[in-house]
Write an enzyme that holds these catalytic residues in place. Structure first.
Site, PDB file in Angstrom:
ATOM      1  N   TYR A 105      -3.725   9.884  -7.135  1.00  0.00           N
ATOM      2  CA  TYR A 105      -2.587  10.748  -6.782  1.00  0.00           C
ATOM      3  C   TYR A 105      -2.192  11.551  -8.015  1.00  0.00           C
ATOM      4  O   TYR A 105      -2.105  11.015  -9.126  1.00  0.00           O
ATOM      5  CB  TYR A 105      -1.394   9.894  -6.336  1.00  0.00           C
ATOM      6  CG  TYR A 105      -0.142  10.725  -6.105  1.00  0.00           C
ATOM      7  CD1 TYR A 105       0.195  11.164  -4.836  1.00  0.00           C
ATOM      8  CD2 TYR A 105       0.678  11.088  -7.185  1.00  0.00           C
ATOM      9  CE1 TYR A 105       1.319  11.953  -4.639  1.00  0.00           C
ATOM     10  CE2 TYR A 105       1.793  11.880  -6.986  1.00  0.00           C
ATOM     11  CZ  TYR A 105       2.108  12.295  -5.711  1.00  0.00           C
ATOM     12  OH  TYR A 105       3.217  13.081  -5.513  1.00  0.00           O
ATOM     13  N   GLU A 193       1.480  18.817  -5.024  1.00  0.00           N
ATOM     14  CA  GLU A 193       0.979  17.461  -4.901  1.00  0.00           C
ATOM     15  C   GLU A 193      -0.484  17.467  -4.463  1.00  0.00           C
ATOM     16  O   GLU A 193      -0.839  18.183  -3.536  1.00  0.00           O
ATOM     17  CB  GLU A 193       1.844  16.758  -3.845  1.00  0.00           C
ATOM     18  CG  GLU A 193       1.713  15.283  -3.781  1.00  0.00           C
ATOM     19  CD  GLU A 193       2.632  14.712  -2.695  1.00  0.00           C
ATOM     20  OE1 GLU A 193       3.566  13.989  -3.037  1.00  0.00           O
ATOM     21  OE2 GLU A 193       2.407  14.997  -1.508  1.00  0.00           O
TER      22      GLU A 193
END
Ligand code: GDP
Ligand code: MN
Length: 385
Positions: A105, A193
Protein backbone atom coordinates in the site's frame (compact mmCIF):
# COMPACT_ATOMS: atom_id res chain seq x y z
CA UNK A 1 -13.65 16.07 -6.38
CA UNK A 2 -12.92 12.46 -7.19
CA UNK A 3 -11.98 10.94 -10.50
CA UNK A 4 -12.03 7.41 -11.87
CA UNK A 5 -9.24 4.90 -11.54
CA UNK A 6 -8.31 5.16 -15.24
CA UNK A 7 -8.12 8.95 -14.99
CA UNK A 8 -5.96 8.67 -11.87
CA UNK A 9 -3.71 6.25 -13.75
CA UNK A 10 -3.41 8.78 -16.56
CA UNK A 11 -2.14 11.30 -14.01
CA UNK A 12 0.26 8.75 -12.52
CA UNK A 13 1.62 8.04 -16.00
CA UNK A 14 2.37 11.72 -16.44
CA UNK A 15 4.50 11.46 -13.32
CA UNK A 16 6.31 8.38 -14.68
CA UNK A 17 4.69 5.99 -12.23
CA UNK A 18 4.31 2.59 -13.94
CA UNK A 19 0.70 1.44 -14.39
CA UNK A 20 -0.71 -1.45 -16.45
CA UNK A 21 -1.99 -0.43 -19.90
CA UNK A 22 -5.77 -0.20 -19.94
CA UNK A 23 -8.63 0.16 -22.38
CA UNK A 24 -11.72 2.08 -21.31
CA UNK A 25 -15.01 0.56 -22.45
CA UNK A 26 -18.19 2.63 -22.29
CA UNK A 27 -20.26 0.72 -24.88
CA UNK A 28 -20.20 -2.96 -25.71
CA UNK A 29 -19.46 -2.27 -29.38
CA UNK A 30 -16.07 -0.88 -28.33
CA UNK A 31 -15.10 -4.48 -27.51
CA UNK A 32 -14.57 -5.26 -31.19
CA UNK A 33 -11.27 -3.37 -31.15
CA UNK A 34 -9.96 -5.31 -28.14
CA UNK A 35 -7.44 -8.02 -28.87
CA UNK A 36 -6.62 -9.39 -25.46
CA UNK A 37 -6.51 -13.11 -24.70
CA UNK A 38 -7.04 -12.54 -21.00
CA UNK A 39 -8.07 -9.49 -19.02
CA UNK A 40 -8.85 -8.03 -15.65
CA UNK A 41 -12.18 -6.24 -16.01
CA UNK A 42 -12.81 -3.48 -13.47
CA UNK A 43 -15.84 -1.30 -13.02
CA UNK A 44 -15.13 2.43 -12.87
CA UNK A 45 -16.98 3.98 -9.95
CA UNK A 46 -16.06 6.54 -7.35
CA UNK A 47 -15.70 4.00 -4.56
CA UNK A 48 -13.19 1.45 -3.41
CA UNK A 49 -13.80 -2.12 -2.34
CA UNK A 50 -14.80 -3.09 -5.88
CA UNK A 51 -13.02 -6.43 -5.64
CA UNK A 52 -15.12 -7.57 -2.69
CA UNK A 53 -18.30 -6.17 -4.25
CA UNK A 54 -17.83 -8.20 -7.44
CA UNK A 55 -16.66 -5.31 -9.58
CA UNK A 56 -13.22 -6.76 -10.42
CA UNK A 57 -13.26 -9.95 -12.51
CA UNK A 58 -10.71 -12.04 -14.35
CA UNK A 59 -11.54 -13.14 -17.86
CA UNK A 60 -9.57 -16.10 -19.20
CA UNK A 61 -10.57 -15.95 -22.88
CA UNK A 62 -11.84 -13.43 -25.44
CA UNK A 63 -15.34 -14.85 -24.99
CA UNK A 64 -15.13 -14.41 -21.21
CA UNK A 65 -13.90 -10.83 -21.72
CA UNK A 66 -17.11 -10.14 -23.65
CA UNK A 67 -19.36 -11.92 -21.16
CA UNK A 68 -17.86 -10.29 -18.10
CA UNK A 69 -17.78 -6.81 -19.65
CA UNK A 70 -21.44 -7.20 -20.58
CA UNK A 71 -22.20 -8.15 -16.97
CA UNK A 72 -20.16 -5.38 -15.36
CA UNK A 73 -21.13 -2.46 -17.61
CA UNK A 74 -24.02 -0.74 -15.92
CA UNK A 75 -23.51 -2.67 -12.69
CA UNK A 76 -24.72 -0.93 -9.56
CA UNK A 77 -22.34 -1.26 -6.67
CA UNK A 78 -23.39 -0.81 -3.05
CA UNK A 79 -21.05 -0.82 -0.08
CA UNK A 80 -20.16 1.32 2.91
CA UNK A 81 -18.38 3.81 0.62
CA UNK A 82 -21.29 4.35 -1.78
CA UNK A 83 -24.19 4.92 0.59
CA UNK A 84 -27.41 2.89 0.33
CA UNK A 85 -28.32 4.24 -3.12
CA UNK A 86 -25.11 2.79 -4.63
CA UNK A 87 -23.20 3.96 -7.70
CA UNK A 88 -23.55 2.80 -11.28
CA UNK A 89 -20.58 1.83 -13.45
CA UNK A 90 -20.95 3.54 -16.80
CA UNK A 91 -17.53 2.35 -17.86
CA UNK A 92 -15.13 -0.51 -17.19
CA UNK A 93 -11.44 -0.87 -17.89
CA UNK A 94 -9.71 -3.90 -19.34
CA UNK A 95 -6.05 -4.64 -18.58
CA UNK A 96 -3.76 -7.51 -19.26
CA UNK A 97 -3.51 -9.29 -15.89
CA UNK A 98 -0.32 -8.58 -13.98
CA UNK A 99 1.39 -11.42 -12.11
CA UNK A 100 1.78 -10.54 -8.48
CA UNK A 101 4.61 -11.56 -6.21
CA UNK A 102 3.57 -9.22 -3.36
CA UNK A 103 1.06 -6.42 -2.77
CA UNK A 104 1.85 -3.18 -0.93
CA UNK A 105 0.00 0.00 0.00
CA UNK A 106 1.26 3.48 -0.82
CA UNK A 107 -0.68 6.68 -0.37
CA UNK A 108 -0.55 10.33 0.54
CA UNK A 109 -3.18 12.32 2.39
CA UNK A 110 -3.56 15.58 4.23
CA UNK A 111 -3.57 15.11 7.97
CA UNK A 112 -5.79 17.96 9.07
CA UNK A 113 -4.98 17.53 12.74
CA UNK A 114 -1.25 17.79 12.07
CA UNK A 115 -1.76 20.34 9.27
CA UNK A 116 0.61 18.36 7.14
CA UNK A 117 0.87 16.18 4.07
CA UNK A 118 1.57 12.61 5.08
CA UNK A 119 2.93 9.65 3.18
CA UNK A 120 1.48 6.32 4.24
CA UNK A 121 3.16 3.06 3.31
CA UNK A 122 2.37 -0.49 4.27
CA UNK A 123 3.59 -3.97 3.52
CA UNK A 124 -0.05 -5.08 3.65
CA UNK A 125 -1.46 -4.08 0.27
CA UNK A 126 -4.71 -4.86 -1.46
CA UNK A 127 -6.61 -4.69 1.81
CA UNK A 128 -8.62 -2.07 3.56
CA UNK A 129 -5.94 0.25 4.97
CA UNK A 130 -8.22 1.37 7.82
CA UNK A 131 -8.42 -2.25 8.92
CA UNK A 132 -4.63 -2.65 8.80
CA UNK A 133 -4.26 0.57 10.81
CA UNK A 134 -6.56 -0.80 13.46
CA UNK A 135 -5.30 -4.37 13.73
CA UNK A 136 -1.63 -4.02 12.78
CA UNK A 137 -0.52 -0.42 13.29
CA UNK A 138 3.10 -1.64 13.30
CA UNK A 139 2.70 -2.55 9.63
CA UNK A 140 2.10 1.06 8.64
CA UNK A 141 4.76 3.71 8.17
CA UNK A 142 3.76 7.37 8.10
CA UNK A 143 6.15 10.10 7.06
CA UNK A 144 5.51 13.85 6.99
CA UNK A 145 6.00 15.44 3.57
CA UNK A 146 7.72 18.80 3.68
CA UNK A 147 6.04 21.73 1.94
CA UNK A 148 7.51 21.66 -1.58
CA UNK A 149 6.32 18.09 -2.11
CA UNK A 150 9.60 16.35 -1.42
CA UNK A 151 10.73 13.62 0.88
CA UNK A 152 14.09 13.87 2.60
CA UNK A 153 16.73 11.31 1.69
CA UNK A 154 16.69 9.76 5.18
CA UNK A 155 12.92 9.34 4.86
CA UNK A 156 13.35 7.47 1.59
CA UNK A 157 15.94 5.22 3.18
CA UNK A 158 13.55 4.54 6.06
CA UNK A 159 10.72 3.86 3.57
CA UNK A 160 12.73 1.32 1.56
CA UNK A 161 13.88 -0.41 4.71
CA UNK A 162 10.36 -0.58 6.12
CA UNK A 163 8.97 -1.99 2.87
CA UNK A 164 11.86 -4.44 2.47
CA UNK A 165 12.89 -2.97 -0.90
CA UNK A 166 16.51 -3.67 -1.85
CA UNK A 167 18.79 -3.26 -4.86
CA UNK A 168 17.04 -2.44 -8.10
CA UNK A 169 13.58 -2.61 -6.50
CA UNK A 170 14.67 0.04 -3.98
CA UNK A 171 15.80 2.20 -6.91
CA UNK A 172 12.41 1.85 -8.58
CA UNK A 173 10.64 2.47 -5.26
CA UNK A 174 12.68 5.60 -4.63
CA UNK A 175 11.70 7.14 -7.96
CA UNK A 176 8.13 6.00 -7.55
CA UNK A 177 7.62 7.44 -4.08
CA UNK A 178 9.32 10.72 -5.05
CA UNK A 179 7.04 11.02 -8.06
CA UNK A 180 3.98 10.16 -6.01
CA UNK A 181 4.74 12.88 -3.50
CA UNK A 182 5.46 15.35 -6.31
CA UNK A 183 2.16 14.52 -8.02
CA UNK A 184 0.28 14.79 -4.74
CA UNK A 185 1.73 18.23 -4.09
CA UNK A 186 1.62 19.69 -7.59
CA UNK A 187 -1.90 18.49 -8.36
CA UNK A 188 -3.37 19.81 -5.08
CA UNK A 189 -4.55 16.33 -4.20
CA UNK A 190 -6.44 15.64 -1.02
CA UNK A 191 -5.76 11.92 -1.46
CA UNK A 192 -3.57 9.91 -3.79
CA UNK A 193 -3.60 6.22 -3.11
CA UNK A 194 -2.06 3.19 -4.80
CA UNK A 195 -3.61 0.06 -3.35
CA UNK A 196 -2.18 -2.28 -4.30
CA UNK A 197 1.25 -1.32 -5.46
CA UNK A 198 2.57 -4.67 -6.65
CA UNK A 199 5.91 -6.30 -7.10
CA UNK A 200 5.88 -8.72 -10.03
CA UNK A 201 7.82 -11.99 -10.08
CA UNK A 202 10.07 -10.14 -12.58
CA UNK A 203 10.88 -7.56 -9.83
CA UNK A 204 8.93 -4.65 -11.34
CA UNK A 205 6.90 -2.28 -9.18
CA UNK A 206 3.54 -1.40 -10.76
CA UNK A 207 0.58 0.65 -9.52
CA UNK A 208 -2.31 -1.75 -10.01
CA UNK A 209 -5.02 0.50 -8.64
CA UNK A 210 -5.17 4.27 -8.18
CA UNK A 211 -7.39 6.67 -6.34
CA UNK A 212 -7.14 10.42 -6.66
CA UNK A 213 -9.13 13.14 -4.93
CA UNK A 214 -8.53 16.83 -5.52
CA UNK A 215 -9.39 19.83 -3.41
CA UNK A 216 -12.35 21.51 -5.16
CA UNK A 217 -10.95 24.90 -4.30
CA UNK A 218 -7.85 24.17 -6.38
CA UNK A 219 -9.70 22.97 -9.47
CA UNK A 220 -9.27 26.32 -11.19
CA UNK A 221 -5.55 25.59 -11.30
CA UNK A 222 -6.10 22.23 -13.00
CA UNK A 223 -8.58 22.66 -15.83
CA UNK A 224 -7.72 19.27 -17.33
CA UNK A 225 -8.56 17.52 -14.08
CA UNK A 226 -11.71 19.62 -13.69
CA UNK A 227 -12.83 18.25 -17.05
CA UNK A 228 -12.53 14.72 -15.74
CA UNK A 229 -15.51 15.19 -13.44
CA UNK A 230 -18.09 12.48 -14.10
CA UNK A 231 -21.55 13.77 -13.14
CA UNK A 232 -22.96 10.23 -13.18
CA UNK A 233 -21.09 9.55 -9.95
CA UNK A 234 -22.83 12.33 -8.02
CA UNK A 235 -26.43 12.91 -6.97
CA UNK A 236 -28.60 15.33 -8.95
CA UNK A 237 -28.42 17.83 -6.13
CA UNK A 238 -24.63 17.56 -5.88
CA UNK A 239 -24.33 18.25 -9.60
CA UNK A 240 -26.65 21.23 -9.45
CA UNK A 241 -24.66 22.59 -6.52
CA UNK A 242 -21.40 22.12 -8.41
CA UNK A 243 -22.73 23.96 -11.45
CA UNK A 244 -23.96 26.81 -9.27
CA UNK A 245 -20.85 27.01 -7.16
CA UNK A 246 -22.52 26.02 -3.89
CA UNK A 247 -21.19 23.48 -1.43
CA UNK A 248 -23.78 20.76 -0.95
CA UNK A 249 -23.41 17.29 0.52
CA UNK A 250 -26.49 15.12 0.99
CA UNK A 251 -26.74 13.22 4.24
CA UNK A 252 -29.16 10.70 5.67
CA UNK A 253 -31.23 12.80 8.10
CA UNK A 254 -34.49 14.72 7.62
CA UNK A 255 -33.71 18.30 8.60
CA UNK A 256 -32.70 20.42 5.62
CA UNK A 257 -30.10 23.05 6.48
CA UNK A 258 -29.52 26.28 4.63
CA UNK A 259 -26.61 28.21 6.01
CA UNK A 260 -24.09 30.78 4.80
CA UNK A 261 -20.49 29.92 5.55
CA UNK A 262 -18.98 26.47 5.86
CA UNK A 263 -18.06 26.87 9.52
CA UNK A 264 -21.53 28.03 10.45
CA UNK A 265 -23.01 25.18 8.43
CA UNK A 266 -20.94 22.67 10.39
CA UNK A 267 -21.88 24.26 13.70
CA UNK A 268 -25.53 24.11 12.63
CA UNK A 269 -25.29 20.42 11.83
CA UNK A 270 -23.56 19.74 15.14
CA UNK A 271 -26.18 21.53 17.17
CA UNK A 272 -29.06 19.79 15.36
CA UNK A 273 -27.41 16.48 16.18
CA UNK A 274 -26.85 17.61 19.75
CA UNK A 275 -30.56 18.34 20.10
CA UNK A 276 -31.41 14.84 18.88
CA UNK A 277 -32.13 15.64 15.22
CA UNK A 278 -30.44 14.51 12.04
CA UNK A 279 -29.36 16.92 9.28
CA UNK A 280 -30.38 15.98 5.74
CA UNK A 281 -27.57 17.90 4.14
CA UNK A 282 -24.64 20.22 4.40
CA UNK A 283 -25.32 23.36 2.38
CA UNK A 284 -23.23 26.49 2.29
CA UNK A 285 -24.94 29.13 0.17
CA UNK A 286 -21.83 31.26 0.40
CA UNK A 287 -20.88 34.48 2.11
CA UNK A 288 -22.54 36.52 -0.60
CA UNK A 289 -25.94 34.86 -0.41
CA UNK A 290 -28.37 36.48 -2.83
CA UNK A 291 -32.11 36.03 -3.30
CA UNK A 292 -31.39 33.73 -6.25
CA UNK A 293 -29.00 31.61 -4.25
CA UNK A 294 -31.50 31.32 -1.41
CA UNK A 295 -34.15 30.20 -3.90
CA UNK A 296 -31.79 27.72 -5.45
CA UNK A 297 -30.74 26.43 -2.02
CA UNK A 298 -34.39 25.80 -1.13
CA UNK A 299 -34.94 23.94 -4.37
CA UNK A 300 -32.02 21.67 -3.65
CA UNK A 301 -33.13 20.97 -0.12
CA UNK A 302 -36.68 20.26 -1.28
CA UNK A 303 -35.45 17.88 -3.99
CA UNK A 304 -34.62 15.44 -1.19
CA UNK A 305 -37.86 13.61 -0.32
CA UNK A 306 -36.51 12.77 3.15
CA UNK A 307 -36.64 16.40 4.25
CA UNK A 308 -39.35 17.00 6.86
CA UNK A 309 -38.32 20.44 8.01
CA UNK A 310 -35.89 23.21 7.13
CA UNK A 311 -33.58 25.25 9.30
CA UNK A 312 -32.34 28.49 7.79
CA UNK A 313 -29.40 29.95 9.63
CA UNK A 314 -27.99 33.08 8.05
CA UNK A 315 -25.48 35.45 9.46
CA UNK A 316 -25.72 38.78 7.69
CA UNK A 317 -22.17 40.01 7.73
CA UNK A 318 -21.97 41.26 4.18
CA UNK A 319 -25.52 40.41 3.18
CA UNK A 320 -28.58 42.12 4.55
CA UNK A 321 -31.01 40.00 6.58
CA UNK A 322 -33.79 42.03 4.97
CA UNK A 323 -32.83 40.75 1.58
CA UNK A 324 -32.58 37.18 2.90
CA UNK A 325 -36.04 37.48 4.47
CA UNK A 326 -37.45 38.67 1.14
CA UNK A 327 -35.81 35.72 -0.55
CA UNK A 328 -37.29 33.26 1.92
CA UNK A 329 -40.77 34.74 1.68
CA UNK A 330 -40.64 34.61 -2.10
CA UNK A 331 -39.59 30.94 -2.20
CA UNK A 332 -42.06 29.80 0.44
CA UNK A 333 -44.90 31.44 -1.47
CA UNK A 334 -43.78 30.27 -4.87
CA UNK A 335 -43.21 26.65 -3.86
CA UNK A 336 -46.15 26.62 -1.43
CA UNK A 337 -43.87 24.96 1.09
CA UNK A 338 -45.86 23.06 3.68
CA UNK A 339 -43.13 21.63 5.89
CA UNK A 340 -42.02 23.57 8.98
CA UNK A 341 -39.36 26.23 8.48
CA UNK A 342 -37.37 27.71 11.33
CA UNK A 343 -35.36 30.82 10.56
CA UNK A 344 -32.55 32.28 12.59
CA UNK A 345 -31.20 35.57 11.30
CA UNK A 346 -28.42 37.61 12.82
CA UNK A 347 -26.43 40.63 11.68
CA UNK A 348 -27.07 43.51 9.33
CA UNK A 349 -30.71 44.71 9.21
CA UNK A 350 -31.82 41.82 11.39
CA UNK A 351 -34.77 43.72 12.89
CA UNK A 352 -36.13 44.64 9.47
CA UNK A 353 -35.67 41.08 8.26
CA UNK A 354 -37.49 39.59 11.22
CA UNK A 355 -40.28 42.11 10.82
CA UNK A 356 -40.73 41.15 7.18
CA UNK A 357 -41.02 37.47 8.11
CA UNK A 358 -43.53 38.25 10.85
CA UNK A 359 -45.65 40.45 8.59
CA UNK A 360 -45.62 37.92 5.76
CA UNK A 361 -48.44 35.91 7.29
CA UNK A 362 -46.52 32.75 6.46
CA UNK A 363 -45.95 30.04 9.01
CA UNK A 364 -42.27 30.70 9.44
CA UNK A 365 -40.99 30.09 12.93
CA UNK A 366 -38.52 32.67 14.16
CA UNK A 367 -35.64 31.69 16.43
CA UNK A 368 -33.65 33.99 18.66
CA UNK A 369 -30.36 32.14 18.42
CA UNK A 370 -28.79 29.00 17.05
CA UNK A 371 -29.65 26.77 20.00
CA UNK A 372 -33.23 27.99 19.99
CA UNK A 373 -33.41 27.33 16.25
CA UNK A 374 -32.11 23.78 16.62
CA UNK A 375 -34.52 23.01 19.45
CA UNK A 376 -37.46 24.38 17.47
CA UNK A 377 -36.76 22.53 14.23
CA UNK A 378 -36.08 19.24 16.03
CA UNK A 379 -39.37 19.57 17.94
CA UNK A 380 -41.27 20.44 14.74
CA UNK A 381 -39.87 17.52 12.79
CA UNK A 382 -40.51 15.08 15.62
CA UNK A 383 -44.14 16.16 15.56
CA UNK A 384 -44.43 15.57 11.82
CA UNK A 385 -42.91 12.07 11.72
P1 GDP B 1 -10.57 -2.34 -5.33
O1 GDP B 1 -11.13 -3.58 -4.73
O2 GDP B 1 -11.66 -1.35 -5.67
O3 GDP B 1 -9.54 -1.71 -4.49
O4 GDP B 1 -9.92 -2.74 -6.75
P2 GDP B 1 -8.42 -3.15 -7.14
O5 GDP B 1 -8.14 -2.61 -8.47
O6 GDP B 1 -7.47 -2.81 -6.07
O7 GDP B 1 -8.52 -4.72 -7.29
C1 GDP B 1 -8.79 -5.56 -6.20
C2 GDP B 1 -7.79 -6.69 -6.12
O8 GDP B 1 -7.83 -7.46 -7.31
C3 GDP B 1 -6.35 -6.23 -5.99
O9 GDP B 1 -5.99 -5.97 -4.66
C4 GDP B 1 -5.62 -7.42 -6.55
O10 GDP B 1 -5.40 -8.39 -5.55
C5 GDP B 1 -6.57 -7.99 -7.58
N1 GDP B 1 -6.13 -7.58 -8.93
C6 GDP B 1 -6.48 -6.48 -9.62
N2 GDP B 1 -5.84 -6.43 -10.81
C7 GDP B 1 -5.04 -7.54 -10.87
C8 GDP B 1 -4.12 -8.07 -11.83
O11 GDP B 1 -3.84 -7.51 -12.89
N3 GDP B 1 -3.51 -9.25 -11.52
C9 GDP B 1 -3.75 -9.91 -10.35
N4 GDP B 1 -3.10 -11.04 -10.13
N5 GDP B 1 -4.60 -9.43 -9.42
C10 GDP B 1 -5.24 -8.26 -9.67
MN1 MN C 1 -7.60 -1.19 -4.63
Amino acid sequence: MNIHEYQAKELLKRYHIPVPEYIVIRHLDELKDVDLEEAVVKIQVHAGGRGKAGGVKFAKSPQEIKDITRRLLGMKMCNNQTGPQGVVANSVILSKPVDIHKEYYLGAIIDRAKKQMILIASTEGGMDIEEVAEKHPEKILTLPISAPGKLRMYQIVAFNKFMGFKGDVAKQATKLVQNLVKAFYELDASILEINPLVLTPGHQLIALDAKFGIDDNALFRHPLIAEMRDPSQYSKAENAAFENDLSYVSLEGNIGCMVNGAGLAMATMDIIQHEGGKPANFLDVGGSATKERIAFGFEMILSDPQVKGILVNIFGGIVSCKMIAEGIIHVVKEHKIKIPIVVRLEGTHVKEGEQLLEDSGLEIIAAVDLLDAAKKIVAQVQEVI
